[in-house]
Design an enzyme around this catalytic site. Structure first.
Site, PDB file in Angstrom:
ATOM      1  CB  CYS A 111      41.645  56.823  -9.027  1.00 39.56           C
ATOM      2  SG  CYS A 111      42.479  56.251 -10.531  1.00 39.56           S
ATOM      3  CG  HIS A 164      44.206  53.469  -7.488  1.00 43.38           C
ATOM      4  ND1 HIS A 164      42.978  53.924  -7.880  1.00 43.38           N
ATOM      5  CD2 HIS A 164      44.243  53.598  -6.130  1.00 43.38           C
ATOM      6  CE1 HIS A 164      42.288  54.313  -6.813  1.00 43.38           C
ATOM      7  NE2 HIS A 164      43.038  54.142  -5.745  1.00 43.38           N
ATOM      8  CG  HIS A 176      42.000  55.946  -2.782  1.00 44.72           C
ATOM      9  ND1 HIS A 176      41.852  54.668  -3.289  1.00 44.72           N
ATOM     10  CD2 HIS A 176      41.793  55.810  -1.437  1.00 44.72           C
ATOM     11  CE1 HIS A 176      41.595  53.817  -2.301  1.00 44.72           C
ATOM     12  NE2 HIS A 176      41.557  54.490  -1.173  1.00 44.72           N
TER      13      HIS A 176
END
Length: 206
Positions: A111, A164, A176
C-alpha cells in the site's frame, strides 16, 4: 538687315529643336511616374499573409472528454471533467498490480509503495516509505474536507497502529493496494473500510 533676321530665326529654330528632341524621360515634368512595387519601397517587408487559423480546440476537447469518460468508467467515478487527469491516468495504469509486501513496482506493490510511487509520478513528491511515517508527515484534515490526492489512513481499532494507506479520489472512493486483490478502487462506505478508517491527511507541497 535681311540676313540678320534670317540668322536670328535660324538660331531660334536650332534652340527649340534642341529642347524638343530631348528624351521626355529626362524631363521630370513630362516623364511618366515610375511604377514601384511595395517590395522596392520596403526591401525587408513582405506582403502580409493571413494568420493561420487558431488551433481547433474541438479535437482537444473531444480527446479530453474521451479520456475522462474512460477514467470514469474504469475507476467507477462520476467525474466533473476538471479533475487531475495525471492522477486519474496514473492510478488507472496501476490498477490490477498484484500486492507484494515491501515492493513498489508494476510487478507488485504494497500500500505505501503504491502511494509513494503515484505521488512521485504525478506530483514529483517523495513520501516516506511506510504508512505510519506518511501519517506523521501530513497535515491532518477532517473527513468532510477531503479532496482528490489526500491520503486516507486505517487502523484496526483504538490504540492500534496504522496499517494501511490509500489515495482519496472523490465520492468516498480511494485507490490503494490491498493484500487481496492488489491495486484497486474501494469505497470508504464499505463496512470494512468504514469501520477501520482512522484519519485523512493532506501532503503539503511547500
Amino acid at each position: 538687315m535681311k540676313h540678320s533676321l534670317l540668322y536670328c530665326l535660324a538660331a531660334t529654330s536650332l534652340t527649340l529643336s534642341f529642347f524638343y528632341d530631348r528624351t521626355p524621360a529626362t524631363d521630370p515634368s513630362t516623364a511618366p511616374a515610375p511604377v514601384l512595387t511595395e517590395a522596392s519601397l520596403f526591401p525587408s517587408w513582405t506582403p502580409a499573409t493571413p494568420a493561420p487559423p487558431a488551433a481547433d480546440h474541438t479535437a482537444a476537447s473531444s480527446r479530453d472528454s474521451l479520456a475522462y469518460n474512460y477514467y470514469a468508467h474504469t475507476l467507477g467515478l462520476k467525474l466533473d471533467f476538471d479533475e487531475n487527469k495525471a492522477l486519474l491516468r496514473t492510478v488507472t495504469d496501476w490498477l490490477g498490480t498484484p500486492y507484494r509486501y515491501g515492493s513498489s513496482t508494476r510487478r507488485g506493490t504494497d500500500c505505501s509503495g503504491f502511494v509513494s510511487r503515484v505521488f512521485q509520478e504525478v506530483y514529483g513528491i517523495t513520501l516516506q516509505r511506510s504508512s505510519r511515517s506518511m501519517f506523521q508527515s501530513v497535515k491532518r484534515i477532517s473527513k468532510t474536507e477531503m479532496e482528490e490526492g489526500d491520503l486516507v489512513f486505517f487502523r484496526r481499532g483504538p490504540g492500534q497502529p496504522i496499517y494501511h494507506v490509500g489515495i482519496y479520489l472523490k465520492d468516498g472512493k480511494f485507490a490503494h493496494s490491498a493484500t487481496t486483490g492488489g491495486v484497486m478502487i474501494s469505497s470508504l462506505r464499505q463496512a470494512y473500510y468504514n469501520r477501520n478508517f482512522y484519519a485523512a491527511g493532506r501532503v503539503e507541497t511547500n
